[in-house]
Design a protein around this motif. Structure first.
Motif, PDB file in Angstrom:
ATOM      1  N   ARG A 101      55.094  42.955  40.310  1.00 15.78           N
ATOM      2  CA  ARG A 101      56.440  43.081  40.864  1.00 15.78           C
ATOM      3  C   ARG A 101      57.381  42.047  40.255  1.00 15.78           C
ATOM      4  NH1 ARG A 101      53.411  44.729  45.351  1.00 15.78           N
ATOM      5  NH2 ARG A 101      53.055  42.601  46.102  1.00 15.78           N
ATOM      6  N   ARG A 102      56.861  40.864  39.993  1.00 16.51           N
ATOM      7  CA  ARG A 102      57.699  39.809  39.401  1.00 16.51           C
ATOM      8  C   ARG A 102      58.022  40.081  37.945  1.00 16.51           C
ATOM      9  NH1 ARG A 102      56.114  35.082  38.290  1.00 16.51           N
ATOM     10  NH2 ARG A 102      53.865  35.174  38.634  1.00 16.51           N
ATOM     11  N   LYS A 103      57.018  40.579  37.190  1.00 15.05           N
ATOM     12  CA  LYS A 103      57.145  40.621  35.743  1.00 15.05           C
ATOM     13  C   LYS A 103      57.322  42.027  35.181  1.00 15.05           C
ATOM     14  CE  LYS A 103      54.926  37.514  33.408  1.00 15.05           C
ATOM     15  NZ  LYS A 103      53.925  36.637  32.766  1.00 15.05           N
ATOM     16  N   GLY A 104      57.010  43.051  35.957  1.00 16.30           N
ATOM     17  CA  GLY A 104      57.142  44.426  35.473  1.00 16.30           C
ATOM     18  C   GLY A 104      55.906  44.890  34.739  1.00 16.30           C
ATOM     19  N   SER A 105      55.583  44.250  33.633  1.00 16.83           N
ATOM     20  CA  SER A 105      54.365  44.555  32.881  1.00 16.83           C
ATOM     21  C   SER A 105      53.843  43.248  32.313  1.00 16.83           C
ATOM     22  CB  SER A 105      54.644  45.567  31.768  1.00 16.83           C
ATOM     23  OG  SER A 105      55.550  45.028  30.817  1.00 16.83           O
ATOM     24  N   LEU A 106      52.634  43.296  31.769  1.00 17.80           N
ATOM     25  CA  LEU A 106      51.998  42.109  31.221  1.00 17.80           C
ATOM     26  C   LEU A 106      51.662  42.333  29.753  1.00 17.80           C
ATOM     27  CD1 LEU A 106      49.448  41.365  34.116  1.00 17.80           C
ATOM     28  CD2 LEU A 106      51.855  40.669  33.955  1.00 17.80           C
ATOM     29  N   SER A 107      51.604  41.268  29.009  1.00 21.73           N
ATOM     30  CA  SER A 107      51.190  41.367  27.612  1.00 21.73           C
ATOM     31  C   SER A 107      49.709  41.719  27.553  1.00 21.73           C
ATOM     32  CB  SER A 107      51.424  40.035  26.902  1.00 21.73           C
ATOM     33  OG  SER A 107      50.516  39.056  27.394  1.00 21.73           O
ATOM     34  N   PRO A 108      49.247  42.257  26.412  1.00 23.07           N
ATOM     35  CA  PRO A 108      47.807  42.521  26.292  1.00 23.07           C
ATOM     36  C   PRO A 108      46.958  41.274  26.517  1.00 23.07           C
ATOM     37  CG  PRO A 108      48.995  43.716  24.589  1.00 23.07           C
ATOM     38  CD  PRO A 108      50.010  42.824  25.265  1.00 23.07           C
ATOM     39  N   ALA A 109      47.429  40.108  26.039  1.00 19.90           N
ATOM     40  CA  ALA A 109      46.655  38.883  26.225  1.00 19.90           C
ATOM     41  C   ALA A 109      46.570  38.499  27.694  1.00 19.90           C
ATOM     42  CB  ALA A 109      47.286  37.741  25.418  1.00 19.90           C
ATOM     43  N   GLU A 110      47.680  38.593  28.422  1.00 24.78           N
ATOM     44  CA  GLU A 110      47.666  38.256  29.840  1.00 24.78           C
ATOM     45  C   GLU A 110      46.839  39.270  30.633  1.00 24.78           C
ATOM     46  OE1 GLU A 110      50.827  36.881  33.321  1.00 24.78           O
ATOM     47  OE2 GLU A 110      51.563  37.874  31.514  1.00 24.78           O
ATOM     48  N   THR A 111      46.969  40.535  30.276  1.00 25.05           N
ATOM     49  CA  THR A 111      46.153  41.572  30.915  1.00 25.05           C
ATOM     50  C   THR A 111      44.675  41.275  30.732  1.00 25.05           C
ATOM     51  OG1 THR A 111      47.876  43.253  30.605  1.00 25.05           O
ATOM     52  CG2 THR A 111      45.619  44.029  30.931  1.00 25.05           C
ATOM     53  N   ALA A 112      44.296  40.904  29.515  1.00 27.21           N
ATOM     54  CA  ALA A 112      42.891  40.588  29.243  1.00 27.21           C
ATOM     55  C   ALA A 112      42.433  39.372  30.035  1.00 27.21           C
ATOM     56  CB  ALA A 112      42.696  40.347  27.747  1.00 27.21           C
ATOM     57  N   ALA A 113      43.283  38.344  30.106  1.00 31.71           N
ATOM     58  CA  ALA A 113      42.900  37.124  30.822  1.00 31.71           C
ATOM     59  C   ALA A 113      42.636  37.403  32.293  1.00 31.71           C
ATOM     60  CB  ALA A 113      44.000  36.074  30.672  1.00 31.71           C
ATOM     61  N   ILE A 114      43.355  38.358  32.865  1.00 34.34           N
ATOM     62  CA  ILE A 114      43.171  38.695  34.283  1.00 34.34           C
ATOM     63  C   ILE A 114      42.034  39.678  34.477  1.00 34.34           C
ATOM     64  CG2 ILE A 114      44.252  39.803  36.282  1.00 34.34           C
ATOM     65  CD1 ILE A 114      46.947  38.700  35.237  1.00 34.34           C
ATOM     66  N   LEU A 115      41.981  40.715  33.638  1.00 28.86           N
ATOM     67  CA  LEU A 115      41.039  41.812  33.897  1.00 28.86           C
ATOM     68  C   LEU A 115      39.619  41.538  33.405  1.00 28.86           C
ATOM     69  CD1 LEU A 115      41.647  44.487  35.390  1.00 28.86           C
ATOM     70  CD2 LEU A 115      43.685  43.246  34.654  1.00 28.86           C
ATOM     71  N   LEU A 116      39.437  40.728  32.394  1.00 27.05           N
ATOM     72  CA  LEU A 116      38.069  40.450  31.950  1.00 27.05           C
ATOM     73  C   LEU A 116      37.226  39.806  33.059  1.00 27.05           C
ATOM     74  CD1 LEU A 116      38.632  39.356  28.242  1.00 27.05           C
ATOM     75  CD2 LEU A 116      37.382  41.378  29.031  1.00 27.05           C
ATOM     76  N   PRO A 117      37.751  38.831  33.808  1.00 28.17           N
ATOM     77  CA  PRO A 117      36.964  38.334  34.951  1.00 28.17           C
ATOM     78  C   PRO A 117      36.724  39.400  36.019  1.00 28.17           C
ATOM     79  CG  PRO A 117      38.677  36.763  34.353  1.00 28.17           C
ATOM     80  CD  PRO A 117      38.958  38.012  33.590  1.00 28.17           C
ATOM     81  N   VAL A 118      37.676  40.325  36.188  1.00 23.18           N
ATOM     82  CA  VAL A 118      37.475  41.423  37.139  1.00 23.18           C
ATOM     83  C   VAL A 118      36.332  42.312  36.660  1.00 23.18           C
ATOM     84  CG1 VAL A 118      38.525  43.447  38.215  1.00 23.18           C
ATOM     85  CG2 VAL A 118      39.865  41.350  37.930  1.00 23.18           C
ATOM     86  N   PHE A 119      36.268  42.579  35.359  1.00 18.92           N
ATOM     87  CA  PHE A 119      35.140  43.343  34.817  1.00 18.92           C
ATOM     88  C   PHE A 119      33.824  42.678  35.206  1.00 18.92           C
ATOM     89  CE2 PHE A 119      37.296  45.422  30.848  1.00 18.92           C
ATOM     90  CZ  PHE A 119      38.222  46.022  31.677  1.00 18.92           C
ATOM     91  N   ASP A 120      33.760  41.347  35.032  1.00 15.91           N
ATOM     92  CA  ASP A 120      32.526  40.625  35.355  1.00 15.91           C
ATOM     93  C   ASP A 120      32.167  40.801  36.830  1.00 15.91           C
ATOM     94  OD1 ASP A 120      32.452  39.715  32.740  1.00 15.91           O
ATOM     95  OD2 ASP A 120      33.335  37.762  33.208  1.00 15.91           O
ATOM     96  N   ALA A 121      33.176  40.696  37.701  1.00 14.01           N
ATOM     97  CA  ALA A 121      32.933  40.816  39.138  1.00 14.01           C
ATOM     98  C   ALA A 121      32.466  42.219  39.500  1.00 14.01           C
ATOM     99  CB  ALA A 121      34.201  40.457  39.915  1.00 14.01           C
ATOM    100  N   VAL A 122      33.095  43.235  38.920  1.00 12.40           N
ATOM    101  CA  VAL A 122      32.729  44.623  39.230  1.00 12.40           C
ATOM    102  C   VAL A 122      31.327  44.928  38.720  1.00 12.40           C
ATOM    103  CG1 VAL A 122      33.302  47.036  38.733  1.00 12.40           C
ATOM    104  CG2 VAL A 122      35.113  45.422  39.348  1.00 12.40           C
ATOM    105  N   GLU A 123      31.001  44.445  37.535  1.00 10.19           N
ATOM    106  CA  GLU A 123      29.651  44.660  37.016  1.00 10.19           C
ATOM    107  C   GLU A 123      28.617  43.969  37.910  1.00 10.19           C
ATOM    108  OE1 GLU A 123      30.412  45.324  32.246  1.00 10.19           O
ATOM    109  OE2 GLU A 123      30.147  43.284  33.005  1.00 10.19           O
ATOM    110  N   ALA A 124      28.945  42.785  38.420  1.00 11.12           N
ATOM    111  CA  ALA A 124      28.027  42.097  39.323  1.00 11.12           C
ATOM    112  C   ALA A 124      27.850  42.888  40.616  1.00 11.12           C
ATOM    113  CB  ALA A 124      28.542  40.691  39.627  1.00 11.12           C
ATOM    114  N   ALA A 125      28.944  43.459  41.125  1.00  6.60           N
ATOM    115  CA  ALA A 125      28.848  44.277  42.339  1.00  6.60           C
ATOM    116  C   ALA A 125      27.981  45.498  42.096  1.00  6.60           C
ATOM    117  CB  ALA A 125      30.245  44.689  42.798  1.00  6.60           C
ATOM    118  N   HIS A 126      28.190  46.171  40.979  1.00  9.12           N
ATOM    119  CA  HIS A 126      27.391  47.362  40.677  1.00  9.12           C
ATOM    120  C   HIS A 126      25.920  47.008  40.491  1.00  9.12           C
ATOM    121  CE1 HIS A 126      31.110  49.805  39.145  1.00  9.12           C
ATOM    122  NE2 HIS A 126      31.186  49.464  40.426  1.00  9.12           N
ATOM    123  N   ALA A 127      25.656  45.871  39.869  1.00  2.84           N
ATOM    124  CA  ALA A 127      24.269  45.441  39.699  1.00  2.84           C
ATOM    125  C   ALA A 127      23.607  45.175  41.043  1.00  2.84           C
ATOM    126  CB  ALA A 127      24.208  44.191  38.822  1.00  2.84           C
ATOM    127  N   ALA A 128      24.413  44.784  42.041  1.00  4.89           N
ATOM    128  CA  ALA A 128      23.895  44.553  43.388  1.00  4.89           C
ATOM    129  C   ALA A 128      23.882  45.825  44.221  1.00  4.89           C
ATOM    130  CB  ALA A 128      24.741  43.481  44.085  1.00  4.89           C
TER     131      ALA A 128
END
Length: 358
Positions: A101-128
């Motif tokens: 809401r503040r920024k409208g969209s994010l750069s690919p680098a910022e998107t990666a910095a946020i979503l890569l840790p989310v990938f790790d968390a989701v994979e950990a959840a699925h593994a559990a």
């Protein structure tokens, strides 16, 4: 509950952070360590409701089953005078939804910095053996951690325990628990909901979370939700008919491999959908996420955007599922009978309350 109340001889309530359609969250202090925590209760009028109690305790079990630095930590599940409550870490920062809401969209680098840790968390959840089923920007929290920012995945309130997994990312048909509500219920947030979830199918697996991540990535990179429509029926029609504008067409300057891999997560036929995040992870890592500064606004500059996380999203509305399908004009024969669609108004207008609870 009032400030000063002591719970289970362990925690003293300090201030109510927020109240929503299903519960309320308080800031509290652990008596032994003086550590501040978030305490979550069911609303008084729901405390005796069996279904509400089951969902409440399922959140605790799901979050406790996923021990990961990028998943909000659950400390205790206790009772006070017969009323269950959850004790979780108290977070300060902002949701990804607020950042968009503040920024409208994010750069690919910022998107990666946020979503890569989310990938790790989701994979950990699925593994559990846990499928989140409600991944969305409001459930991704950018938390202050000293001078750094740590990404946390929140709200396992509608998570589903799978009986077993064939891979860390894709579950087999069959689960030990059915969705909340009656058979054929649609549970989650429609904009981010996989087709099989929107249609109330009972064998939802990890690929539904991958779909949600695809929608989130699309929104971060373009500033637009690919499932946006004026009506709920319109949203469902886009979801089940592959009606999205390809990300590469919307953003011709974006790395075409990254654009294609995002769209591979958004195939309505889950058998054709990407079943892992491997290729997408590689593309995001190439966006130099380490160069993205995940700054958080200060209270003085954005007093409504920095909040204490109560770990759940905005209030939800209930719609008759059969009427939803009739409005959409699609697949009326897929589900028979009534059922309830649990939906959320996910407008990107004004900010939410300081503490958000259902």
């Amino acid at each position: 509950m009032v400030p000063g109340d002591v719970l289970a001889s362990r925690y003293v309530l300090e201030a109510r952070l927020g109240r929503g359609g299903m519960g309320e969250v308080w800031r509290a202090k652990r008596l032994e360590t003086r550590e501040r925590v978030a305490v979550k209760f069911l609303r008084d009028d729901l405390a005796a409701d069996v279904a509400s109690q089951k969902r409440f305790l399922r959140e605790a079990r799901a979050a406790s089953a996923v021990r990961h630095p990028n998943v909000v930590e659950m400390y205790d599940v206790l009772e006070n005078e017969g009323t269950p409550f959850l004790v979780m870490e108290l977070l300060a920062g902002e949701t990804l939804g607020n950042r968009l809401r503040r920024k409208g969209s994010l750069s690919p680098a910022e998107t990666a910095a946020i979503l890569l840790p989310v990938f790790d968390a989701v994979e950990a959840a699925h593994a559990a053996g846990i499928v989140h089923r409600d991944l969305k920007p409001e459930n991704i929290f950018l938390a202050r951690d000293g001078d750094a920012v740590r990404v946390r995945v929140l709200d396992f309130g509608i998570a589903k325990q799978m009986e077993k997994l064939s891979t860390p990312m894709m579950g087999e048909v069959g689960a030990t628990t059915a969705p909340v509500g009656t058979t054929g219920a649609m549970i989650g947030t429609p904009y981010y909901m996989a087709p099989e979830q929107a249609l109330g199918e009972r064998d939802v697996d990890g690929r539904a979370d991958l779909w949600s991540l695809g929608v989130i990535l699309y929104e971060c990179l373009s500033g637009k939700r690919p499932t946006e429509a004026a009506t709920l029926g319109g949203v469902l029609k886009i979801i089940v008919t592959d009606g999205m504008v390809p990300l590469g067409e919307l953003m011709p300057d974006l790395d075409p491999h990254l654009a294609d891999e995002v769209m591979d997560l958004l195939r309505s036929d889950r058998e054709m959908r990407a079943s892992s995040l491997g290729a997408l992870r590689t593309s995001l890592q190439q966006q130099q996420p380490e160069s993205a500064l995940l700054d958080l606004p200060y209270d003085e500059a954005a007093p409504r955007s920095v909040r204490l996380a109560a770990l759940e999203g905005p209030r939800r509305r209930l719609w008759p599922f059969a009427a939803v399908l009739a409005t959409a004009g699609i697949l009326l024969g897929v589900l028979r009978g009534g059922g309830t669609a649990t939906l959320e108004s996910a407008s990107r207008g004004s900010d939410q309350h300081v503490a958000q609870v259902k």
